[in-house]
Scaffold this motif. Structure first.
Motif, PDB file in Angstrom:
ATOM      1  N   SER A  49       0.832  -1.199   0.000  1.00  0.00           N
ATOM      2  CA  SER A  49       0.000   0.000   0.000  1.00  0.00           C
ATOM      3  C   SER A  49       0.869   1.252   0.000  1.00  0.00           C
ATOM      4  N   ILE A  50       0.226   2.369  -0.267  1.00  0.00           N
ATOM      5  CA  ILE A  50       0.877   3.661  -0.087  1.00  0.00           C
ATOM      6  C   ILE A  50       0.558   4.089   1.333  1.00  0.00           C
ATOM      7  N   LEU A  51       1.571   4.162   2.174  1.00  0.00           N
ATOM      8  CA  LEU A  51       1.365   4.510   3.572  1.00  0.00           C
ATOM      9  C   LEU A  51       1.211   6.011   3.769  1.00  0.00           C
ATOM     10  N   SER A  52       1.944   6.784   2.978  1.00  0.00           N
ATOM     11  CA  SER A  52       1.805   8.240   3.034  1.00  0.00           C
ATOM     12  C   SER A  52       2.499   8.871   1.842  1.00  0.00           C
ATOM     13  N   ARG A  53       2.083  10.100   1.542  1.00  0.00           N
ATOM     14  CA  ARG A  53       2.730  10.919   0.507  1.00  0.00           C
ATOM     15  C   ARG A  53       2.779  12.337   1.048  1.00  0.00           C
ATOM     16  N   GLU A  54       3.899  12.999   0.801  1.00  0.00           N
ATOM     17  CA  GLU A  54       3.989  14.388   1.245  1.00  0.00           C
ATOM     18  C   GLU A  54       4.937  15.167   0.353  1.00  0.00           C
ATOM     19  N   ARG A  55       4.635  16.442   0.219  1.00  0.00           N
ATOM     20  CA  ARG A  55       5.528  17.340  -0.498  1.00  0.00           C
ATOM     21  C   ARG A  55       6.610  17.742   0.500  1.00  0.00           C
ATOM     22  N   VAL A  56       7.859  17.511   0.144  1.00  0.00           N
ATOM     23  CA  VAL A  56       8.942  17.740   1.097  1.00  0.00           C
ATOM     24  C   VAL A  56       9.794  18.949   0.771  1.00  0.00           C
ATOM     25  N   ALA A  57       9.547  19.598  -0.362  1.00  0.00           N
ATOM     26  CA  ALA A  57      10.336  20.780  -0.705  1.00  0.00           C
ATOM     27  C   ALA A  57       9.602  21.580  -1.770  1.00  0.00           C
ATOM     28  N   VAL A  58       9.899  22.856  -1.822  1.00  0.00           N
ATOM     29  CA  VAL A  58       9.348  23.706  -2.867  1.00  0.00           C
ATOM     30  C   VAL A  58       9.899  23.226  -4.207  1.00  0.00           C
ATOM     31  N   VAL A  62       8.527  15.227  -3.917  1.00  0.00           N
ATOM     32  CA  VAL A  62       7.510  14.445  -3.217  1.00  0.00           C
ATOM     33  C   VAL A  62       8.141  13.170  -2.659  1.00  0.00           C
ATOM     34  N   ARG A  63       7.768  12.858  -1.423  1.00  0.00           N
ATOM     35  CA  ARG A  63       8.203  11.605  -0.792  1.00  0.00           C
ATOM     36  C   ARG A  63       6.986  10.697  -0.675  1.00  0.00           C
ATOM     37  N   THR A  64       7.124   9.471  -1.189  1.00  0.00           N
ATOM     38  CA  THR A  64       6.072   8.468  -1.045  1.00  0.00           C
ATOM     39  C   THR A  64       6.623   7.343  -0.178  1.00  0.00           C
ATOM     40  N   HIS A  65       5.860   6.966   0.827  1.00  0.00           N
ATOM     41  CA  HIS A  65       6.231   5.891   1.744  1.00  0.00           C
ATOM     42  C   HIS A  65       5.365   4.681   1.380  1.00  0.00           C
ATOM     43  N   VAL A 110      14.832   3.997  -4.626  1.00  0.00           N
ATOM     44  CA  VAL A 110      14.504   3.299  -3.385  1.00  0.00           C
ATOM     45  C   VAL A 110      15.427   3.761  -2.259  1.00  0.00           C
ATOM     46  N   HIS A 111      14.811   4.150  -1.163  1.00  0.00           N
ATOM     47  CA  HIS A 111      15.556   4.558   0.029  1.00  0.00           C
ATOM     48  C   HIS A 111      14.977   3.831   1.233  1.00  0.00           C
ATOM     49  N   GLN A 135       4.626 -17.302   7.024  1.00  0.00           N
ATOM     50  CA  GLN A 135       4.722 -16.107   7.851  1.00  0.00           C
ATOM     51  C   GLN A 135       4.628 -14.890   6.938  1.00  0.00           C
ATOM     52  N   ASN A 136       3.706 -13.977   7.269  1.00  0.00           N
ATOM     53  CA  ASN A 136       3.514 -12.748   6.500  1.00  0.00           C
ATOM     54  C   ASN A 136       4.431 -11.650   7.025  1.00  0.00           C
ATOM     55  N   PHE A 137       5.025 -10.893   6.094  1.00  0.00           N
ATOM     56  CA  PHE A 137       5.939  -9.805   6.434  1.00  0.00           C
ATOM     57  C   PHE A 137       5.457  -8.509   5.798  1.00  0.00           C
ATOM     58  N   ARG A 138       5.753  -7.405   6.442  1.00  0.00           N
ATOM     59  CA  ARG A 138       5.547  -6.085   5.848  1.00  0.00           C
ATOM     60  C   ARG A 138       6.894  -5.384   5.832  1.00  0.00           C
ATOM     61  N   SER A 139       7.285  -4.960   4.640  1.00  0.00           N
ATOM     62  CA  SER A 139       8.482  -4.147   4.510  1.00  0.00           C
ATOM     63  C   SER A 139       8.049  -2.778   3.985  1.00  0.00           C
ATOM     64  N   THR A 140       8.869  -1.786   4.233  1.00  0.00           N
ATOM     65  CA  THR A 140       8.553  -0.445   3.771  1.00  0.00           C
ATOM     66  C   THR A 140       9.766   0.145   3.068  1.00  0.00           C
ATOM     67  N   PHE A 141       9.505   1.102   2.201  1.00  0.00           N
ATOM     68  CA  PHE A 141      10.586   1.842   1.558  1.00  0.00           C
ATOM     69  C   PHE A 141      10.058   3.209   1.179  1.00  0.00           C
ATOM     70  N   GLN A 142      10.964   4.118   0.910  1.00  0.00           N
ATOM     71  CA  GLN A 142      10.601   5.470   0.528  1.00  0.00           C
ATOM     72  C   GLN A 142      11.103   5.760  -0.879  1.00  0.00           C
ATOM     73  N   GLU A 143      10.329   6.567  -1.574  1.00  0.00           N
ATOM     74  CA  GLU A 143      10.686   7.016  -2.917  1.00  0.00           C
ATOM     75  C   GLU A 143      10.636   8.542  -2.906  1.00  0.00           C
ATOM     76  N   TYR A 144      11.662   9.161  -3.466  1.00  0.00           N
ATOM     77  CA  TYR A 144      11.689  10.614  -3.622  1.00  0.00           C
ATOM     78  C   TYR A 144      11.687  10.918  -5.106  1.00  0.00           C
ATOM     79  N   VAL A 145      10.752  11.762  -5.548  1.00  0.00           N
ATOM     80  CA  VAL A 145      10.686  12.152  -6.951  1.00  0.00           C
ATOM     81  C   VAL A 145      10.400  13.654  -7.044  1.00  0.00           C
ATOM     82  N   THR A 146      10.723  14.223  -8.170  1.00  0.00           N
ATOM     83  CA  THR A 146      10.364  15.604  -8.447  1.00  0.00           C
ATOM     84  C   THR A 146       9.202  15.590  -9.425  1.00  0.00           C
TER      85      THR A 146
END
Length: 151
Positions: A49-58, A62-65, A110-111, A135-146
């Motif tokens: 899933s997309i856990l969150s999205r936010e604008r991180v700079a003018v 955008v950072r997507t978690h 990927v970060h 066994q079910n696992f949840r992993s997360t990662f962040q993406e930064y794009v302009t």
């Protein structure tokens, strides 16, 4: 970067472990569980899933978690104790291996890839027609794009 590209790269990294290859890792294809002679363990990813999205700079940065969910399946061994030991060993090996690749082996965008949580191991028959431990696992990662503004 697309989610599918990250999911594919996740499987590339998992396949660097000697216990995994294209016959026992899959993006959502549970049919690989049907042949007990191919492997004793499998990793199958599911859409996260997309856990969150936010604008991180003018300027449109955008950072997507994201989350990337996957399941580790393991065949029943000779005894319950051997099976429990085998799934613990496989789980620990997989987590330790993935921890060594926080960018999924330098995959673009990927970060901070990280196995964040896991359910307790369970036992049953998941569409494979035979009983397996999983066994079910949840992993997360962040993406930064302009993102270019259309205004």
């Amino acid at each position: 970067m697309t989610y599918e590209a990250v999911e594919a790269q996740f499987h590339v990294v998992v396949r660097l472990l000697s216990d995994f290859d294209a016959t026992n890792t899959s993006a959502g294809k549970y049919t690989i569980l049907r042949d007990p002679h191919v492997s004793r363990q499998w990793v199958i990813s599911r859409p996260g899933s997309i856990l969150s999205r936010e604008r991180v700079a003018v300027g449109g940065r955008v950072r997507t978690h994201w989350s990337l969910d996957f399941t580790l399946f393991h065949a029943f061994e000779n005894t319950l104790d051997e099976t429990i030991d085998a799934i613990r060993t496989a789980r620990d090996s997989l987590i330790t291996h993935l921890d060594a690749y926080p960018t999924l082996n330098s995959h673009a965008g990927v970060h901070d890839f990280f196995v964040e949580a896991a359910d307790e191991p369970d036992y049953g028959s998941p569409s494979a027609g035979r009983n397996l431990w999983w066994q079910n696992f949840r992993s997360t990662f962040q993406e930064y794009v302009t993102v270019a503004s259309a205004e």
